[in-house]
Motif scaffolding. Structure first.
Motif, mmCIF file in Angstrom:
data_model
loop_
_atom_site.group_PDB
_atom_site.id
_atom_site.type_symbol
_atom_site.label_atom_id
_atom_site.label_comp_id
_atom_site.label_asym_id
_atom_site.label_seq_id
_atom_site.Cartn_x
_atom_site.Cartn_y
_atom_site.Cartn_z
ATOM 1 N N THR A 24 0.435 2.542 -6.198
ATOM 2 C CA THR A 24 1.104 3.299 -5.131
ATOM 3 C C THR A 24 0.338 4.540 -4.694
ATOM 4 O OG1 THR A 24 2.363 4.639 -6.708
ATOM 5 C CG2 THR A 24 3.358 2.554 -5.996
ATOM 6 N N GLY A 25 -0.607 4.994 -5.524
ATOM 7 C CA GLY A 25 -1.381 6.179 -5.169
ATOM 8 C C GLY A 25 -0.728 7.484 -5.540
ATOM 9 N N VAL A 26 0.398 7.458 -6.272
ATOM 10 C CA VAL A 26 1.026 8.679 -6.783
ATOM 11 C C VAL A 26 1.377 8.442 -8.249
ATOM 12 C CG1 VAL A 26 1.925 9.626 -4.630
ATOM 13 C CG2 VAL A 26 3.255 7.905 -5.853
ATOM 14 N N ALA A 27 0.979 9.357 -9.128
ATOM 15 C CA ALA A 27 1.182 9.179 -10.561
ATOM 16 C C ALA A 27 2.656 9.289 -10.914
ATOM 17 C CB ALA A 27 0.387 10.229 -11.329
ATOM 18 N N SER A 28 3.132 8.384 -11.737
ATOM 19 C CA SER A 28 4.529 8.410 -12.158
ATOM 20 C C SER A 28 4.815 9.622 -13.024
ATOM 21 C CB SER A 28 4.867 7.144 -12.945
ATOM 22 O OG SER A 28 4.775 6.003 -12.129
ATOM 23 N N SER A 29 6.047 10.123 -12.915
ATOM 24 C CA SER A 29 6.471 11.237 -13.756
ATOM 25 C C SER A 29 6.563 10.774 -15.208
ATOM 26 C CB SER A 29 7.836 11.757 -13.298
ATOM 27 O OG SER A 29 7.792 12.182 -11.948
ATOM 28 N N LEU A 30 6.288 11.688 -16.110
ATOM 29 C CA LEU A 30 6.406 11.376 -17.535
ATOM 30 C C LEU A 30 7.777 11.785 -18.051
ATOM 31 C CD1 LEU A 30 2.859 12.569 -18.677
ATOM 32 C CD2 LEU A 30 3.645 10.210 -18.374
ATOM 33 N N PRO A 31 8.354 11.064 -19.009
ATOM 34 C CA PRO A 31 7.818 9.837 -19.614
ATOM 35 C C PRO A 31 8.087 8.616 -18.740
ATOM 36 C CG PRO A 31 9.923 10.365 -20.603
ATOM 37 C CD PRO A 31 9.629 11.487 -19.644
ATOM 38 N N PHE A 59 9.668 11.013 7.711
ATOM 39 C CA PHE A 59 9.226 10.841 6.333
ATOM 40 C C PHE A 59 7.700 10.856 6.297
ATOM 41 C CE2 PHE A 59 9.960 6.790 8.377
ATOM 42 C CZ PHE A 59 8.761 6.106 8.179
ATOM 43 N N GLU A 60 7.162 10.984 5.094
ATOM 44 C CA GLU A 60 5.735 10.791 4.867
ATOM 45 C C GLU A 60 5.565 9.542 4.011
ATOM 46 O OE1 GLU A 60 3.374 14.375 3.839
ATOM 47 O OE2 GLU A 60 5.313 15.410 4.027
ATOM 48 N N ALA A 61 4.567 8.732 4.331
ATOM 49 C CA ALA A 61 4.359 7.489 3.596
ATOM 50 C C ALA A 61 2.877 7.200 3.448
ATOM 51 C CB ALA A 61 5.047 6.328 4.311
ATOM 52 N N LYS A 62 2.557 6.479 2.375
ATOM 53 C CA LYS A 62 1.216 5.930 2.197
ATOM 54 C C LYS A 62 1.384 4.501 1.689
ATOM 55 C CE LYS A 62 -0.398 8.747 -1.081
ATOM 56 N NZ LYS A 62 -1.346 9.222 -2.134
ATOM 57 N N MET A 63 0.387 3.679 1.968
ATOM 58 C CA MET A 63 0.405 2.302 1.490
ATOM 59 C C MET A 63 -1.031 1.915 1.130
ATOM 60 S SD MET A 63 1.807 -1.182 3.221
ATOM 61 C CE MET A 63 0.208 -1.407 3.987
ATOM 62 N N PRO A 64 -1.471 2.295 -0.068
ATOM 63 C CA PRO A 64 -2.882 2.114 -0.425
ATOM 64 C C PRO A 64 -3.289 0.681 -0.735
ATOM 65 C CG PRO A 64 -1.675 3.154 -2.213
ATOM 66 C CD PRO A 64 -0.731 3.094 -1.062
ATOM 67 N N ALA A 114 -4.118 -0.858 5.581
ATOM 68 C CA ALA A 114 -3.570 0.008 4.543
ATOM 69 C C ALA A 114 -4.173 1.402 4.659
ATOM 70 C CB ALA A 114 -3.869 -0.588 3.171
ATOM 71 N N TRP A 115 -3.485 2.426 4.095
ATOM 72 C CA TRP A 115 -3.996 3.795 4.140
ATOM 73 C C TRP A 115 -3.605 4.530 2.865
ATOM 74 C CZ3 TRP A 115 0.308 1.946 6.335
ATOM 75 C CH2 TRP A 115 1.481 2.700 6.288
ATOM 76 N N SER A 116 -4.481 5.440 2.411
ATOM 77 C CA SER A 116 -4.357 6.013 1.077
ATOM 78 C C SER A 116 -3.815 7.438 1.034
ATOM 79 C CB SER A 116 -5.725 5.992 0.380
ATOM 80 O OG SER A 116 -6.180 4.669 0.218
ATOM 81 N N ASP A 117 -3.678 8.103 2.175
ATOM 82 C CA ASP A 117 -3.148 9.470 2.210
ATOM 83 C C ASP A 117 -1.787 9.483 2.885
ATOM 84 O OD1 ASP A 117 -5.479 10.583 1.044
ATOM 85 O OD2 ASP A 117 -6.485 10.505 3.000
ATOM 86 N N PHE A 118 -0.933 10.421 2.471
ATOM 87 C CA PHE A 118 0.383 10.524 3.090
ATOM 88 C C PHE A 118 0.253 10.816 4.585
ATOM 89 C CE2 PHE A 118 2.164 11.242 -1.226
ATOM 90 C CZ PHE A 118 3.199 10.312 -1.150
ATOM 91 N N GLN A 119 0.959 10.045 5.385
ATOM 92 C CA GLN A 119 0.980 10.192 6.839
ATOM 93 C C GLN A 119 2.418 10.479 7.271
ATOM 94 O OE1 GLN A 119 -1.544 9.468 9.619
ATOM 95 N NE2 GLN A 119 0.128 10.614 10.545
#
Length: 340
Positions: free
Chosen positions: A93-100, A178-183, A266-271
């Motif tokens: 998804t291009g965004v790191a999941s929250s821990l844990p 909204f802002e979206a990315k789809m890497p 596809a695009w890798s930065d939030f748009q």
């Protein structure tokens, strides 16, 4: 041809107003905008992932939910999500999941053994989703008819008492931003199809007629469908759909200032994306539905239409059981408002 459309919605309105004492040279104040929904910060997906959106018992109202329809429908009556702890959905998804990860990554399967499988994610101020139905061959083998897989990272339905009529009192527009990315979007060389976009479900309170208005922001085929159609696939609603394209040339909606437009890659930065249904748009939509589907009665009074639900989601169509497709998306700063 199928377009992202089934609806379900959320939350009550919050009125945001910035007030100050007027000075003689002040510019006129901008009209207050009513906020119907604003994306929350999610740290634990337990209360946000629908256990089974196909069953009334799991169709929770007035809250944000993440939904996967088709996969649930063929899981032998079991309703669950498994935490994903062995891999980070952020790789897709291009965004790191929250821990844990135990609380921030859920899949419909034991996805630790199916890396990249359909799953939902909480990632700081964003949420994400992977849609990869081909990784569930046991479910696909049970399916008949068209193979459609809606996976919605953000989906909400208003209860009857909380539904808002966006055009009452001559209000100007119903808005979504909204802002979206789809890497990641990959068909593996097959005939699989994917698309991404937002949607509103509206209802005429006089006649009870329901219809959907949506704006595609991406399609793997590089083009978007625009024009009236009926949601008539297997197990679909039979309601009229108004699919359109998010662009300055859209036939049915109005693109917000500075908004991104429909794309085929596809695009890798939030748009940033933003669109409105204005009074003029709504009048045109009603007129065309009445002309093309005279059996669907609709009121001419815009104040008689209520918002039932909204979503931002992915959908994959597999023309055959051997086709494949995977897409991964992330969303943040999602907001639904009404302009007075």
């Amino acid at each position: 041809m199928y377009v992202l459309f089934k609806g379900l919605i959320l939350l009550t309105g919050i009125l945001f107003a910035c007030q100050k004492e007027k000075q003689p040279n002040d510019k006129p104040e901008t009209p207050e905008v009513r906020v119907l929904f604003e994306q929350p910060i999610v740290t634990n997906l337990e209360n946000y992932v629908s256990k089974d959106p196909n069953m009334v018992a799991y169709q929770l109202e007035d809250r944000m939910l993440m939904t996967a329809y088709s996969l649930h429908r063929y899981t032998s009556g079991e309703h669950y999500f498994f935490p994903i702890t062995a891999w980070d959905m952020g790789e897709f998804t291009g965004v790191a999941s929250s821990l844990p990860f135990l609380h921030s990554q859920f899949s419909i399967s034991t996805a630790n053994g199916r890396k990249g499988a359909t799953a939902f994610q909480a990632a700081g101020d964003a949420v994400g989703a992977i849609n990869a139905p081909h990784l569930f061959p046991d479910i696909i083998e049970q399916m008949s008819g068209t193979l459609i897989f809606p996976v919605h990272p953000l989906h909400a339905t208003f209860s009857q008492s909380k539904r808002i009529r966006p055009f009452a009192d001559n209000r100007k527009s119903l808005n979504m931003s909204f802002e979206a990315k789809m890497p990641i979007a990959n068909g593996y060389g097959t005939n699989g199809i994917g698309y991404l976009g937002p949607n509103f479900t509206l209802r005429d309170v006089v006649h009870g007629t329901v219809f959907y208005i949506g704006a595609q922001i991406w399609d793997s085929r590089g083009t978007a469908h625009e024009g009236l159609m009926v949601d008539d696939c297997d197990k679909c609603s039979g309601n009229v759909m108004v699919p359109t394209i998010l662009s300055s040339s859209s036939r049915y909606i109005t693109q917000m200032e500075n908004s991104g437009s429909f794309r085929g890659n596809a695009w890798s930065d939030f748009q940033y994306f933003g669109w409105s249904i204005t009074r003029e748009d709504m009048t045109k939509i009603i007129k065309e539905i009445k002309e093309n589907y005279p059996d669907r009665p609709l009121s001419d009074n815009l104040g008689n239409y209520e918002v039932v639900s909204f979503l931002l989601g992915t959908e994959i169509v597999l023309p055959t059981k051997s086709d494949k497709y995977v897409m991964a998306t992330a969303i943040k700063n999602f907001k639904v408002t009404i302009t007075p």
